[in-house]
Design a protein around this motif. Structure first.
Motif, PDB file in Angstrom:
ATOM      1  N   GLU A   1     -35.016  32.033 -30.374  1.00 32.43           N
ATOM      2  CA  GLU A   1     -33.761  32.628 -29.896  1.00 32.43           C
ATOM      3  C   GLU A   1     -33.038  31.668 -28.962  1.00 32.43           C
ATOM      4  OE1 GLU A   1     -32.631  37.219 -28.852  1.00 32.43           O
ATOM      5  OE2 GLU A   1     -34.349  36.330 -27.827  1.00 32.43           O
ATOM      6  N   LYS A   2     -33.794  31.029 -28.083  1.00 32.51           N
ATOM      7  CA  LYS A   2     -33.191  30.047 -27.179  1.00 32.51           C
ATOM      8  C   LYS A   2     -32.647  28.861 -27.974  1.00 32.51           C
ATOM      9  CE  LYS A   2     -34.161  27.212 -23.090  1.00 32.51           C
ATOM     10  NZ  LYS A   2     -33.465  26.042 -23.642  1.00 32.51           N
ATOM     11  N   TRP A   3     -33.419  28.391 -28.958  1.00 33.35           N
ATOM     12  CA  TRP A   3     -32.971  27.268 -29.783  1.00 33.35           C
ATOM     13  C   TRP A   3     -31.698  27.623 -30.537  1.00 33.35           C
ATOM     14  CZ3 TRP A   3     -31.878  26.290 -34.844  1.00 33.35           C
ATOM     15  CH2 TRP A   3     -31.811  24.944 -35.238  1.00 33.35           C
TER      16      TRP A   3
ATOM     17  N   GLY B   1     -29.458  29.802 -29.678  1.00 30.70           N
ATOM     18  CA  GLY B   1     -28.348  29.860 -28.727  1.00 30.70           C
ATOM     19  C   GLY B   1     -27.771  28.487 -28.451  1.00 30.70           C
ATOM     20  N   ASP B   2     -28.643  27.498 -28.296  1.00 26.50           N
ATOM     21  CA  ASP B   2     -28.173  26.126 -28.067  1.00 26.50           C
ATOM     22  C   ASP B   2     -27.440  25.585 -29.292  1.00 26.50           C
ATOM     23  OD1 ASP B   2     -29.345  26.212 -25.577  1.00 26.50           O
ATOM     24  OD2 ASP B   2     -31.184  25.199 -26.209  1.00 26.50           O
TER      25      ASP B   2
END
Length: 435
Positions: free
Chosen positions: A72-74, A76-77
């Motif tokens: 999820e963080k990846w 978002g980036d």
């Protein structure tokens, strides 16, 4: 037609319409739990754009919380650089049905993370497009050959392998000391001995645990008990062999002379908030457990250790560990092909795979990953490479998912006492005898 007959027909049509709507809608008009529509999750118009004309790529996965949070963080980036990626995390028990239904309706997500056992079926049904070009264009994208073979069909490659997860034995060091053993079970006889010595559910003590609903855990148990894979025949096809039945009965009910489903439930409780097998293993209430590398690494502590399952390496009775894996596949539904390909290249890059390894601990399928400091400095590095070299995978079949689902259903019936071990073994073996 008379007016009376016309009214009757009208009421019948109205009634059928209400019934149809009620089957897919819950109270207040919301979709019922469990009846997930592909369109609800992955809707797009024919140009691959949402109704707001914003470019969106849908990515659907089934991941445990740690891995999903990292992805999820990846995402978002990645989305911050111009292309919006909508990420959906499907429950594993629902993913196959949801993705298949969405594909049937022409509303599948652009990229899907599929169990390798599903890939050939989705490809044969026309739900995927080949990804040969993506792999051929990147000389650094080499994947482990064993898992690559699972995503090939009809001369094409239909998925980019993401990871591979070997089944291993996790064991409690203190329990080994109690019986003056310096190592975990190395043979089928020692595995049965450990199970018998430590199994005493009346005192909340257990022997060698396996998840009674996991077909791969059963497959691994069979190999650990010495059931061979001769000439590529799956050990599951030998479930009804008298020798196999005897070994399973001894394992499931080590202190009882005959089959007893109630004892099976006592000896092998289903995981729950009240009975966490990893907590039981760490505290020494459980002696050992058939599990995966990823689950072991997420629960690793000083009280437990990793080992290969018992193996036979002589003549035709050779056995080995079993591997399962997942691959990213691309929907055949028309869409933004260039943007999808760009996302997939980044998603399956070595850098991204290593980020997810750091959180989820599922071994990468990327060959170059095994030359990175992150893996080479891992205390279990030699075990990983040995397991991957020795590991077996289920044969490539279009109906693998159907067979595995049927096997899981039969396992559930046996566990609930709805059929004895002998009946389960006969029905389960029949699923694999025509390989």
């Amino acid at each position: 037609m008379t007016r009376k007959k016309s009214l009757i027909v009208l009421f019948i049509i109205l009634g059928l319409s209400i019934l149809l709507i009620s089957r897919v809608m819950g109270p207040g008009g919301s979709p019922k739990a469990g009846s997930v529509s592909g369109k609800d999750l992955f809707a797009k118009n024919a140009d691959g754009l949402s109704d707001s004309e914003e470019q969106i790529i849908h990515l659907a996965v089934s991941m445990k919380p740690e891995e999903y949070a990292a992805l999820e963080k990846w995402v978002g980036d990645y989305s911050a650089h111009g292309v919006k990626v909508e990420l959906t995390n499907l429950p594993l028990e629902e993913a196959y049905d949801v993705l298949k239904q969405a594909s049937q309706l022409g509303e599948a997500p652009d990229i899907m993370l599929l169990n390798n056992a599903w890939v050939n079926e989705f490809a044969a049904l026309g739900y995927l497009r080949p990804v040969d070009e993506l792999l051929d264009s990147d000389p650094q994208a080499q994947r482990l050959s064993a898992v690559m073979n699972q995503v090939k069909w009809n001369g094409y490659i239909w998925g980019i392998p993401k990871d591979v997860d070997p089944y291993i034995l996790a064991w409690n060091k203190q329990k080994a000391e109690e019986i003056q053993a310096e190592e975990p079970p190395q043979t089928a006889e020692e595995l049965l001995q450990w199970n018998s010595q430590f199994m005493n559910p009346d005192e909340k003590k257990y022997g060698v645990y396996y998840h009674p609903g996991d077909p791969y855990a059963l497959l691994s148990l069979l190999s650990a008990l010495g059931v061979p894979s001769i000439d590529g025949v799956n050990p599951l096809a030998k479930l009804d062999d008298p020798e196999t039945l005897k070994a399973l009965e001894t394992f499931f009910n080590p202190r009882n002379a005959s089959w007893d489903a109630n004892l099976l439930q006592m000896n092998f409780p289903l995981p729950s908030k009240e009975w966490d097998p990893w907590k039981q293993l760490t505290e020494g209430n459980l002696a050992a457990m058939i599990t995966t590398v990823s689950d072991f690494k997420r629960n690793e502590n000083d009280q437990i250790a990793l080992s290969a399952l018992p193996m036979v390496a002589e003549g035709e009775r050779q056995t080995g560990t079993w591997l399962k894996g997942r691959s990213y596949a691309v929907s055949s539904r028309p869409g933004n092909e260039a943007a999808v390909n760009d996302l997939l290249r980044e998603l399956t890059s070595l850098n991204t795979e290593m980020k997810l390894w750091g959180e989820a601990k599922v071994l990468p399928a990327h060959v170059a990953a095994y030359s990175t400091p992150e893996l080479r400095n891992d205390p279990s590095y030699r075990s990983y490479t040995w397991l991957l070299e020795q590991g077996n995978l289920l044969p490539v079949q279009i109906d693998s998912a159907k067979r595995l689902n049927a096997l899981a259903a039969e396992m559930g019936m046996m566990y609930r006492g709805e059929q004895p071990l002998s009946e389960f073994a006969a029905k389960a073996a029949a699923l694999w005898k025509d390989e």
